[in-house]
Design a protein around this motif. Sequence first.
Motif, PDB file in Angstrom:
ATOM      1  N   TYR A 124      34.076  33.536  74.843  1.00 43.84           N
ATOM      2  CA  TYR A 124      33.429  35.040  75.110  1.00 43.84           C
ATOM      3  C   TYR A 124      32.205  35.379  73.828  1.00 43.84           C
ATOM      4  O   TYR A 124      31.217  35.974  73.891  1.00 43.84           O
ATOM      5  N   PHE A 142      35.875  46.051  78.985  1.00 44.31           N
ATOM      6  CA  PHE A 142      35.701  45.724  79.561  1.00 44.31           C
ATOM      7  C   PHE A 142      36.013  44.799  81.305  1.00 44.31           C
ATOM      8  O   PHE A 142      37.566  44.195  80.446  1.00 44.31           O
ATOM      9  N   GLU A 186      27.721  46.965  73.228  1.00 45.71           N
ATOM     10  CA  GLU A 186      27.995  45.971  71.801  1.00 45.71           C
ATOM     11  C   GLU A 186      27.162  46.830  71.002  1.00 45.71           C
ATOM     12  O   GLU A 186      28.086  46.456  70.024  1.00 45.71           O
ATOM     13  N   LYS A 200      29.428  34.919  75.647  1.00 46.81           N
ATOM     14  CA  LYS A 200      28.333  35.917  76.265  1.00 46.81           C
ATOM     15  C   LYS A 200      28.181  37.310  75.335  1.00 46.81           C
ATOM     16  O   LYS A 200      27.597  38.236  76.181  1.00 46.81           O
ATOM     17  N   PHE A 201      29.245  37.764  74.416  1.00 42.11           N
ATOM     18  CA  PHE A 201      28.821  38.530  73.686  1.00 42.11           C
ATOM     19  C   PHE A 201      28.539  38.105  72.058  1.00 42.11           C
ATOM     20  O   PHE A 201      28.587  37.727  71.804  1.00 42.11           O
ATOM     21  N   THR A 247      28.063  49.214  80.037  1.00 42.00           N
ATOM     22  CA  THR A 247      27.337  47.688  80.252  1.00 42.00           C
ATOM     23  C   THR A 247      27.093  46.581  78.979  1.00 42.00           C
ATOM     24  O   THR A 247      28.048  46.727  78.370  1.00 42.00           O
ATOM     25  N   THR A 248      27.179  44.904  79.416  1.00 38.68           N
ATOM     26  CA  THR A 248      27.424  44.646  77.873  1.00 38.68           C
ATOM     27  C   THR A 248      26.688  45.029  76.826  1.00 38.68           C
ATOM     28  O   THR A 248      27.009  45.382  75.866  1.00 38.68           O
ATOM     29  N   ASP A 249      25.724  45.918  76.965  1.00 41.25           N
ATOM     30  CA  ASP A 249      24.534  45.884  75.629  1.00 41.25           C
ATOM     31  C   ASP A 249      25.027  46.916  75.241  1.00 41.25           C
ATOM     32  O   ASP A 249      25.575  47.551  74.311  1.00 41.25           O
TER      33      ASP A 249
END
Length: 295
Positions: free
Chosen positions: A71, A57, A24, A74-75, A19-21
């Motif tokens: 981005y 990703f 990161e 988003k991030f 996932t994005t989390d």
Amino acid sequence: MIANFYLFKDSFQYKEGLTTDDLEEKIKKFSVDYEYIREYENDNVFIQDSVYDAYIFPNITVVDLMYDIKYKQKFDRDTLEFLRLIVEKSADTDLSNEEIIDLLPTHSQEEIFGVLCFQEIENIEQKYLVYDKNDWLSFHRYFLALYPIDNLFFISECEKYFPALCFHSNNKLSIKSILDDFSIEIIRHLSELNDKFKTIRSEDTHLPNAIIVFSSTCNINVSLEGDASRRNDLTFDFETEDGKLEPVYCEPHTKINSHNNKGNTNYFQHRIYFHEGKNHIQKGNILIGHIGEHL
């Protein structure tokens, strides 16, 4: 001893379910470990140019994430900066995966090789893979056991790769007579003390009981000194936080019985004498008073 680490394109490829989390968090943790590794001047980090094209990703390459302004919405911006620093601080290499893999087993006491991993890499022996700070410590310990070089080098390297231990200067001399034949077992004992002793001790307020558990858990013969008359022989001066010298009785000791030559079945009485640590001495680290022949 120079250590050369390589960043593969494959290590940055997206893994299903990330996932994005998750991404990161992985970048932040990897950045912290990366900076820790780069603090050591004998460790070099190289990166393949192809890493920029890796899909870190879905539909997003490493270079996209680093530089494409869209981005940033988003991030997390700090995450993007961490990634940029990892890539830009690494030296470029034009070596292919195959060429790097072929380098790994060619290690010597002058130069060793490993792979820094952002994501899991398959088909490479684990001892060459470094995913985080702990793997980096294990990597260097492994090669230090293989290439101890000499007593002064060995202890100076131990001070880097065993951050929970403090070595008395006496060890630079005491270890000399046993180092060549027992380097592998010495590293094993120090690793267990560094990584496990404090945790085991925190679970048992009675030192003799904690030593029994530690011995059993780590398959190391550990004892307390049974002869009170030998207290002076096992006492070493360590510097306190205010700069004074304090005598410390290093009563517990591990028994080094295993020779580097596995075919050697002789009985040996070499020892590592230590103290579990005091809060006002070397940040509470375990104090290593003597590594060498039986005192």
